[in-house]
Design an enzyme around this catalytic site. Structure first.
Site, mmCIF file in Angstrom:
data_model
loop_
_atom_site.group_PDB
_atom_site.id
_atom_site.type_symbol
_atom_site.label_atom_id
_atom_site.label_comp_id
_atom_site.label_asym_id
_atom_site.label_seq_id
_atom_site.Cartn_x
_atom_site.Cartn_y
_atom_site.Cartn_z
ATOM 1 N N ASN A 109 -14.329 0.952 -10.490
ATOM 2 C CA ASN A 109 -14.280 1.587 -9.172
ATOM 3 C C ASN A 109 -12.854 1.735 -8.658
ATOM 4 O OD1 ASN A 109 -13.644 -1.040 -8.500
ATOM 5 N ND2 ASN A 109 -15.303 -1.311 -7.035
ATOM 6 N N ASP A 113 0.792 -1.227 0.000
ATOM 7 C CA ASP A 113 0.000 0.000 0.000
ATOM 8 C C ASP A 113 0.829 1.285 0.000
ATOM 9 O OD1 ASP A 113 -2.352 1.529 0.072
ATOM 10 O OD2 ASP A 113 -2.372 1.591 2.248
#
Length: 378
Positions: A155, A134
């Site tokens: 998305n 991340d």
């Protein structure tokens, strides 16, 4: 070294240590991502949390000069909570997004990647590795897409056929030339539900996100929340799941493979009023192990205040007045004053008029004035 056999061994070991999906990708420059990031930057869509150097984000060999392949991993997390507490008129509750329900996923995935690194180096001592989750330079999604973990959806999440988009992603660059896997075909088709459902129109178009409008990003900011986003925020304390929950590919996807990722219902849907007066120590003790705590208590408290305004919770007025009088932080004082104006109640006008006379911070004073104007409208 028989790299094909070693790849199968790595896949087998990954399953033993609880990695739900693994894929292998080349270290070629991420050219398409590079162009998208340049456009992203030119459009001012970035959140500010990303690695600022686009070259590092798209050139794996800058991170590990001998890079020959990238291993991508995915771990599934729950989408449903058992025994979820209900928000009542007496005790209103906020909500953390699903990605922050259990133990901080950064810790969970780093532990898995560390185990995988140890296994690889024991088997192949010449191995070089660099892992990230991340917050690293590479785009987890771009790597996962190339490695066949899933496709990059409208998305802006990776959707896996097995677990939908309810997966955490991480990757490891290595000097071992593993054979790359084949990327999956995009299966979004003409579906546009996530783009249409986004509360703030942050999904500019399929696959492109304006982070400055994304509620998931906005819940992590520390300043005053812009007026236009206060109503769409609702009772969200951290993150937003709308673009995931409306996705047809996520229908029926709910996996409980990892006990450490199971939510504590009282933390995932906490009572709002106790959050207002929580000390730093109490916050760390209670929420410190979840990913939603990484920015500290201030954004969570600000969002809790806005959630109480969303519910028009008159039982919170005394707590909010205390914040306006006593809290040293202008963002909290001002937001609490605005919330008082939104909620209303007898005595609120007099209280805000007096608060405005005392307030020294110009932004907080502006919020108090907004609260007064809300009361005048009523």
């Amino acid at each position: 070294m028989n790299y094909a056999a070693f790849k199968e061994d790595v896949i087998s070991y990954s399953k033993k240590i609880g990695i739900d999906k693994i894929g292998f990708a080349s270290t070629d420059v991420f050219q398409e991502l590079k162009q998208r990031l340049i456009l992203h930057e030119q459009s001012n869509y970035q959140s500010g949390f990303e690695e600022p150097d686009i070259e590092k984000r798209t050139h794996p060999e800058l991170l590990l000069p001998q890079a020959r392949s990238i291993i991508s991993i995915a771990i599934a997390y729950p989408s449903r909570m058992e025994n979820a507490p209900r928000s009542t008129r007496e005790e209103r509750r906020g909500i953390f997004c699903r990605a922050s329900w259990g133990r901080d996923y950064h810790d969970v995935l780093r532990s898995k990647l560390s185990q995988l690194e140890e296994y690889i180096k024991e088997t192949y001592p010449a191995a070089l590795t660099k892992s990230m989750v991340d917050t690293g330079e590479l785009s987890d999604r771009a790597v996962a897409e190339r490695a066949g973990i899933g496709w990059s959806a409208k998305n802006c999440a990776i959707i896996t056929p097995e677990y939908g988009s309810y997966v955490y992603l991480g990757e490891m660059i290595t000097n071992i030339p593993f054979e790359p896997d084949i990327p999956l075909e995009d299966q979004c088709g003409t579906c546009n539900k996530c783009v249409d459902a986004c509360p703030t129109g942050a999904l500019v178009q399929g696959g492109q996100l304006n982070s400055q409008r994304c509620i998931a990003f906005l819940t992590q900011t520390k300043g005053f929340l812009p007026d236009e986003f206060r109503k769409p925020l609702g009772n969200r304390l951290y993150g937003c799941d709308t673009c995931q929950t409306v996705c047809p590919k996520n229908k029926g996807k709910d996996f409980h493979f990892h006990p450490e990722l199971e939510p504590d219902p009282e933390l995932a849907k906490p009572k709002l009023k106790p959050l207002l007066t929580m000390s730093n120590r109490e916050f760390k003790e209670k929420f410190g192990h979840v990913s939603g705590s990484w920015r500290g208590k201030k954004p969570i408290q600000r969002n809790a205040i806005l959630a109480l305004a969303h519910f028009k919770d008159e039982s919170a007025l005394q707590d909010l007045q205390h914040l306006v009088k006593e809290d040293p932080r202008p963002v909290i004082r001002g937001t609490a004053a605005w919330a008082i104006g939104k909620i209303g109640g007898s005595g609120s006008m007099q209280f805000l008029l007096q608060a405005k006379e005392r307030e020294q911070d110009p932004q907080a004073a502006e919020e108090i004035q907004k609260g007064i104007e809300l009361l005048q409208k009523d």
